[in-house]
Design a protein around this motif. Structure first.
Motif, PDB file in Angstrom:
ATOM      1  N   ASP A   1       0.828  -1.202   0.000  1.00  0.00           N
ATOM      2  CA  ASP A   1       0.000   0.000   0.000  1.00  0.00           C
ATOM      3  C   ASP A   1       0.868   1.261   0.000  1.00  0.00           C
ATOM      4  OD1 ASP A   1      -1.741   2.145   0.740  1.00  0.00           O
ATOM      5  OD2 ASP A   1      -3.154   0.685   1.554  1.00  0.00           O
ATOM      6  N   ARG A   2       0.867   1.963  -1.119  1.00  0.00           N
ATOM      7  CA  ARG A   2       1.693   3.169  -1.248  1.00  0.00           C
ATOM      8  C   ARG A   2       1.291   4.232  -0.235  1.00  0.00           C
ATOM      9  NH1 ARG A   2       2.775   8.103  -3.457  1.00  0.00           N
ATOM     10  NH2 ARG A   2       4.539   8.269  -4.910  1.00  0.00           N
ATOM     11  N   ALA A   3      -0.004   4.399  -0.022  1.00  0.00           N
ATOM     12  CA  ALA A   3      -0.474   5.437   0.905  1.00  0.00           C
ATOM     13  C   ALA A   3      -0.037   5.138   2.336  1.00  0.00           C
ATOM     14  CB  ALA A   3      -1.995   5.552   0.831  1.00  0.00           C
ATOM     15  N   ARG A   4      -0.062   3.869   2.721  1.00  0.00           N
ATOM     16  CA  ARG A   4       0.381   3.519   4.076  1.00  0.00           C
ATOM     17  C   ARG A   4       1.873   3.738   4.235  1.00  0.00           C
ATOM     18  NH1 ARG A   4      -3.099   0.795   7.486  1.00  0.00           N
ATOM     19  NH2 ARG A   4      -1.322  -0.115   8.594  1.00  0.00           N
TER      20      ARG A   4
ATOM     21  N   ALA B   1       3.572   6.016   2.604  1.00  0.00           N
ATOM     22  CA  ALA B   1       3.744   7.468   2.632  1.00  0.00           C
ATOM     23  C   ALA B   1       3.413   8.056   3.995  1.00  0.00           C
ATOM     24  CB  ALA B   1       2.886   8.111   1.549  1.00  0.00           C
ATOM     25  N   ALA B   2       2.584   7.357   4.762  1.00  0.00           N
ATOM     26  CA  ALA B   2       2.238   7.815   6.109  1.00  0.00           C
ATOM     27  C   ALA B   2       3.250   7.377   7.159  1.00  0.00           C
ATOM     28  CB  ALA B   2       0.855   7.301   6.483  1.00  0.00           C
TER      29      ALA B   2
ATOM     30  N   VAL C   1       8.147   8.487  -2.120  1.00  0.00           N
ATOM     31  CA  VAL C   1       7.134   7.983  -1.194  1.00  0.00           C
ATOM     32  C   VAL C   1       7.436   8.450   0.233  1.00  0.00           C
ATOM     33  CG1 VAL C   1       6.222   5.895  -0.109  1.00  0.00           C
ATOM     34  CG2 VAL C   1       6.527   5.975  -2.586  1.00  0.00           C
TER      35      VAL C   1
END
Length: 261
Positions: A179-182, A184-185, A213
Protein backbone atom coordinates in the motif's frame (compact mmCIF):
# COMPACT_ATOMS: atom_id res chain seq x y z
CA UNK A 1 21.55 2.35 29.04
CA UNK A 2 19.35 0.00 27.00
CA UNK A 3 20.89 -1.66 23.98
CA UNK A 4 19.63 -0.68 20.54
CA UNK A 5 17.16 -3.32 19.31
CA UNK A 6 17.29 -4.27 15.62
CA UNK A 7 16.08 -7.13 13.43
CA UNK A 8 17.99 -7.82 10.20
CA UNK A 9 16.33 -9.74 7.36
CA UNK A 10 18.55 -11.41 4.73
CA UNK A 11 18.02 -11.83 1.02
CA UNK A 12 16.85 -14.93 -0.78
CA UNK A 13 20.24 -16.66 -0.97
CA UNK A 14 22.53 -16.55 2.08
CA UNK A 15 21.29 -17.63 5.52
CA UNK A 16 21.00 -14.72 7.95
CA UNK A 17 24.08 -15.49 10.06
CA UNK A 18 26.34 -15.78 7.02
CA UNK A 19 24.87 -12.64 5.51
CA UNK A 20 25.12 -10.45 8.59
CA UNK A 21 27.94 -11.90 10.69
CA UNK A 22 30.44 -9.19 9.75
CA UNK A 23 27.89 -6.42 10.23
CA UNK A 24 26.71 -7.56 13.64
CA UNK A 25 30.33 -7.74 14.80
CA UNK A 26 30.95 -4.22 13.49
CA UNK A 27 27.85 -2.86 15.22
CA UNK A 28 29.35 -3.70 18.60
CA UNK A 29 28.04 -4.94 21.94
CA UNK A 30 25.60 -2.09 22.60
CA UNK A 31 23.44 -3.15 19.62
CA UNK A 32 21.20 -6.19 20.05
CA UNK A 33 21.07 -7.08 16.35
CA UNK A 34 19.07 -10.21 15.52
CA UNK A 35 19.93 -11.73 12.15
CA UNK A 36 16.65 -13.54 11.47
CA UNK A 37 16.33 -16.23 8.81
CA UNK A 38 13.43 -16.01 6.40
CA UNK A 39 10.30 -18.03 7.12
CA UNK A 40 10.52 -19.05 3.46
CA UNK A 41 13.31 -21.51 4.31
CA UNK A 42 11.93 -22.97 7.54
CA UNK A 43 11.29 -26.26 5.71
CA UNK A 44 12.59 -28.04 2.64
CA UNK A 45 10.09 -26.28 0.37
CA UNK A 46 8.34 -22.87 0.65
CA UNK A 47 5.42 -23.00 3.09
CA UNK A 48 1.98 -23.35 1.47
CA UNK A 49 0.53 -19.94 0.70
CA UNK A 50 3.80 -18.19 1.51
CA UNK A 51 3.87 -14.43 0.84
CA UNK A 52 5.47 -11.34 2.33
CA UNK A 53 2.77 -11.53 5.01
CA UNK A 54 4.36 -14.80 6.17
CA UNK A 55 7.62 -12.91 6.73
CA UNK A 56 5.75 -10.12 8.53
CA UNK A 57 4.27 -12.68 10.93
CA UNK A 58 7.73 -14.11 11.54
CA UNK A 59 9.15 -10.70 12.45
CA UNK A 60 6.26 -10.10 14.84
CA UNK A 61 6.87 -13.46 16.55
CA UNK A 62 10.57 -12.70 16.88
CA UNK A 63 9.99 -9.26 18.38
CA UNK A 64 7.23 -10.45 20.70
CA UNK A 65 9.32 -13.36 21.95
CA UNK A 66 12.00 -10.85 22.95
CA UNK A 67 9.52 -8.47 24.54
CA UNK A 68 10.29 -5.75 22.00
CA UNK A 69 7.36 -3.39 21.61
CA UNK A 70 9.36 -1.23 19.20
CA UNK A 71 12.58 -1.90 17.30
CA UNK A 72 14.58 -0.99 14.21
CA UNK A 73 14.14 -3.12 11.07
CA UNK A 74 16.64 -3.59 8.25
CA UNK A 75 16.30 -5.79 5.20
CA UNK A 76 18.36 -6.71 2.16
CA UNK A 77 16.96 -7.78 -1.24
CA UNK A 78 13.97 -10.08 -0.61
CA UNK A 79 14.27 -9.28 3.08
CA UNK A 80 14.13 -5.60 2.14
CA UNK A 81 10.84 -6.17 0.34
CA UNK A 82 9.54 -7.92 3.47
CA UNK A 83 10.75 -5.00 5.60
CA UNK A 84 8.81 -2.57 3.40
CA UNK A 85 5.69 -4.70 3.73
CA UNK A 86 6.15 -4.74 7.51
CA UNK A 87 6.46 -0.94 7.61
CA UNK A 88 3.19 -0.63 5.71
CA UNK A 89 1.32 -3.07 7.99
CA UNK A 90 2.86 -2.29 11.41
CA UNK A 91 4.40 1.20 11.40
CA UNK A 92 3.74 1.58 15.14
CA UNK A 93 6.25 -1.20 15.90
CA UNK A 94 9.17 0.44 14.10
CA UNK A 95 11.61 3.10 15.29
CA UNK A 96 13.27 3.22 11.86
CA UNK A 97 13.60 1.38 8.57
CA UNK A 98 16.80 0.54 6.68
CA UNK A 99 16.62 -0.83 3.14
CA UNK A 100 19.63 -2.52 1.56
CA UNK A 101 18.62 -2.72 -2.09
CA UNK A 102 15.14 -4.22 -1.60
CA UNK A 103 14.30 -6.63 -4.40
CA UNK A 104 10.88 -5.06 -4.96
CA UNK A 105 8.96 -2.00 -3.80
CA UNK A 106 5.39 -2.21 -5.03
CA UNK A 107 3.84 -2.31 -8.48
CA UNK A 108 3.20 1.41 -8.92
CA UNK A 109 5.08 4.18 -10.77
CA UNK A 110 7.45 1.84 -12.59
CA UNK A 111 9.67 3.44 -15.21
CA UNK A 112 9.65 1.92 -18.72
CA UNK A 113 13.14 0.50 -18.09
CA UNK A 114 12.06 -1.09 -14.80
CA UNK A 115 8.98 -2.57 -16.48
CA UNK A 116 11.11 -4.07 -19.26
CA UNK A 117 13.55 -5.53 -16.74
CA UNK A 118 10.77 -7.30 -14.85
CA UNK A 119 9.54 -8.91 -18.04
CA UNK A 120 13.01 -10.48 -18.28
CA UNK A 121 12.81 -11.60 -14.63
CA UNK A 122 9.52 -13.35 -15.41
CA UNK A 123 11.17 -15.36 -18.17
CA UNK A 124 13.70 -16.77 -15.69
CA UNK A 125 11.04 -18.94 -14.06
CA UNK A 126 11.20 -21.45 -16.92
CA UNK A 127 14.96 -22.02 -16.63
CA UNK A 128 16.43 -25.18 -15.03
CA UNK A 129 18.08 -24.61 -11.61
CA UNK A 130 21.66 -24.68 -12.90
CA UNK A 131 20.86 -21.78 -15.27
CA UNK A 132 18.43 -19.92 -13.03
CA UNK A 133 20.81 -18.56 -10.38
CA UNK A 134 23.50 -17.25 -12.82
CA UNK A 135 20.83 -15.56 -14.98
CA UNK A 136 19.16 -14.09 -11.90
CA UNK A 137 22.47 -12.66 -10.66
CA UNK A 138 23.34 -11.19 -14.05
CA UNK A 139 20.19 -9.05 -14.02
CA UNK A 140 21.07 -7.46 -10.68
CA UNK A 141 24.25 -5.69 -11.80
CA UNK A 142 25.49 -3.33 -14.49
CA UNK A 143 26.40 -5.06 -17.80
CA UNK A 144 30.16 -4.63 -17.37
CA UNK A 145 30.34 -6.07 -13.84
CA UNK A 146 32.26 -9.32 -13.58
CA UNK A 147 30.46 -11.63 -11.17
CA UNK A 148 32.54 -13.95 -8.99
CA UNK A 149 32.56 -17.65 -9.89
CA UNK A 150 30.81 -20.10 -7.56
CA UNK A 151 33.01 -21.24 -4.68
CA UNK A 152 34.88 -24.52 -5.30
CA UNK A 153 33.44 -27.78 -4.13
CA UNK A 154 29.87 -28.95 -3.80
CA UNK A 155 27.26 -26.32 -2.89
CA UNK A 156 26.09 -26.19 0.73
CA UNK A 157 22.89 -28.16 1.44
CA UNK A 158 20.80 -25.02 1.97
CA UNK A 159 21.55 -23.89 -1.59
CA UNK A 160 19.17 -26.52 -2.97
CA UNK A 161 16.23 -24.55 -1.54
CA UNK A 162 17.17 -21.25 -3.17
CA UNK A 163 15.79 -21.53 -6.73
CA UNK A 164 12.33 -22.40 -5.39
CA UNK A 165 12.62 -19.62 -2.80
CA UNK A 166 13.57 -16.99 -5.36
CA UNK A 167 10.71 -18.11 -7.60
CA UNK A 168 8.36 -17.76 -4.62
CA UNK A 169 9.51 -14.16 -4.17
CA UNK A 170 9.01 -13.42 -7.87
CA UNK A 171 5.49 -14.84 -7.74
CA UNK A 172 4.40 -12.92 -4.64
CA UNK A 173 5.76 -9.69 -6.07
CA UNK A 174 3.23 -10.02 -8.90
CA UNK A 175 0.21 -10.16 -6.61
CA UNK A 176 1.15 -8.59 -3.26
CA UNK A 177 -0.62 -5.33 -2.44
CA UNK A 178 2.05 -3.03 -1.00
CA UNK A 179 0.00 0.00 0.00
CA UNK A 180 1.69 3.17 -1.25
CA UNK A 181 -0.47 5.44 0.91
CA UNK A 182 0.38 3.52 4.08
CA UNK A 183 4.08 3.73 3.26
CA UNK A 184 3.74 7.47 2.63
CA UNK A 185 2.24 7.82 6.11
CA UNK A 186 5.27 6.11 7.70
CA UNK A 187 6.99 8.72 9.89
CA UNK A 188 10.24 7.18 11.25
CA UNK A 189 13.50 7.79 9.33
CA UNK A 190 14.28 5.63 6.29
CA UNK A 191 17.84 4.81 5.16
CA UNK A 192 18.51 3.30 1.73
CA UNK A 193 21.92 1.79 0.85
CA UNK A 194 22.59 1.51 -2.90
CA UNK A 195 25.50 -0.11 -4.71
CA UNK A 196 27.03 1.99 -7.46
CA UNK A 197 27.56 -1.12 -9.62
CA UNK A 198 24.05 -2.53 -9.19
CA UNK A 199 21.57 -2.43 -12.06
CA UNK A 200 20.24 1.15 -12.05
CA UNK A 201 17.04 0.08 -13.84
CA UNK A 202 16.33 -2.16 -10.88
CA UNK A 203 17.66 -0.83 -7.57
CA UNK A 204 18.27 2.73 -8.69
CA UNK A 205 14.69 2.92 -9.92
CA UNK A 206 13.45 1.57 -6.58
CA UNK A 207 15.53 4.10 -4.64
CA UNK A 208 14.11 6.95 -6.70
CA UNK A 209 10.51 5.81 -6.24
CA UNK A 210 10.90 5.32 -2.50
CA UNK A 211 12.56 8.71 -2.07
CA UNK A 212 9.33 10.22 -3.37
CA UNK A 213 7.13 7.98 -1.19
CA UNK A 214 9.05 8.58 2.05
CA UNK A 215 9.91 12.25 1.45
CA UNK A 216 11.08 14.16 3.46
CA UNK A 217 12.72 11.69 5.87
CA UNK A 218 14.57 9.52 3.35
CA UNK A 219 18.35 9.28 3.17
CA UNK A 220 20.18 7.64 0.28
CA UNK A 221 23.74 6.36 0.80
CA UNK A 222 25.67 5.13 -2.25
CA UNK A 223 28.50 2.61 -1.99
CA UNK A 224 30.27 3.29 -5.32
CA UNK A 225 32.24 0.02 -5.58
CA UNK A 226 29.51 -2.34 -4.36
CA UNK A 227 26.76 -4.22 -6.18
CA UNK A 228 23.85 -6.46 -5.20
CA UNK A 229 26.01 -9.58 -4.87
CA UNK A 230 28.90 -8.06 -2.92
CA UNK A 231 26.73 -5.85 -0.69
CA UNK A 232 28.01 -3.43 1.95
CA UNK A 233 26.83 -5.49 4.90
CA UNK A 234 29.34 -8.16 3.86
CA UNK A 235 32.10 -6.18 2.15
CA UNK A 236 32.04 -2.79 3.92
CA UNK A 237 30.44 -3.66 7.26
CA UNK A 238 32.28 -0.97 9.23
CA UNK A 239 30.97 1.86 7.06
CA UNK A 240 27.46 0.48 7.02
CA UNK A 241 27.55 -0.09 10.77
CA UNK A 242 28.52 3.55 11.30
CA UNK A 243 25.64 4.71 9.10
CA UNK A 244 23.15 2.43 10.83
CA UNK A 245 24.22 3.46 14.30
CA UNK A 246 23.80 7.15 13.39
CA UNK A 247 20.45 6.38 11.72
CA UNK A 248 19.20 4.47 14.74
CA UNK A 249 20.45 7.04 17.25
CA UNK A 250 18.64 9.84 15.42
CA UNK A 251 15.46 7.77 15.22
CA UNK A 252 15.57 7.07 18.96
CA UNK A 253 16.12 10.75 19.78
CA UNK A 254 13.17 11.71 17.61
CA UNK A 255 11.00 8.99 19.14
CA UNK A 256 11.89 10.11 22.66
CA UNK A 257 11.21 13.75 21.82
CA UNK A 258 7.85 12.85 20.27
CA UNK A 259 6.87 10.80 23.33
CA UNK A 260 7.79 13.66 25.65
CA UNK A 261 5.95 16.38 23.75
Amino acid sequence: MDRIRAILLPGSVLPAQQAYGALTAALGPDVDAVAKDLELYAGDVPPPGWSLDTEIDGVLREADARGWETFHLAGYSGGGAAALAFAAKHPDRLLSLALLEPAWAGNWDWSPAHTALWKVYERLEDLPPEQFIPAFMRLGVKPDVVLPPPPPGPPPPWMAKRPAGIRAFLRTFKSYDLDRARLAAFRPPVLFALGGLSNPDDFGDIAGRLSRVFFPDFRLEVFPKRHHFDPPHRIEPERLAELLRAHWARAERESAASAGS
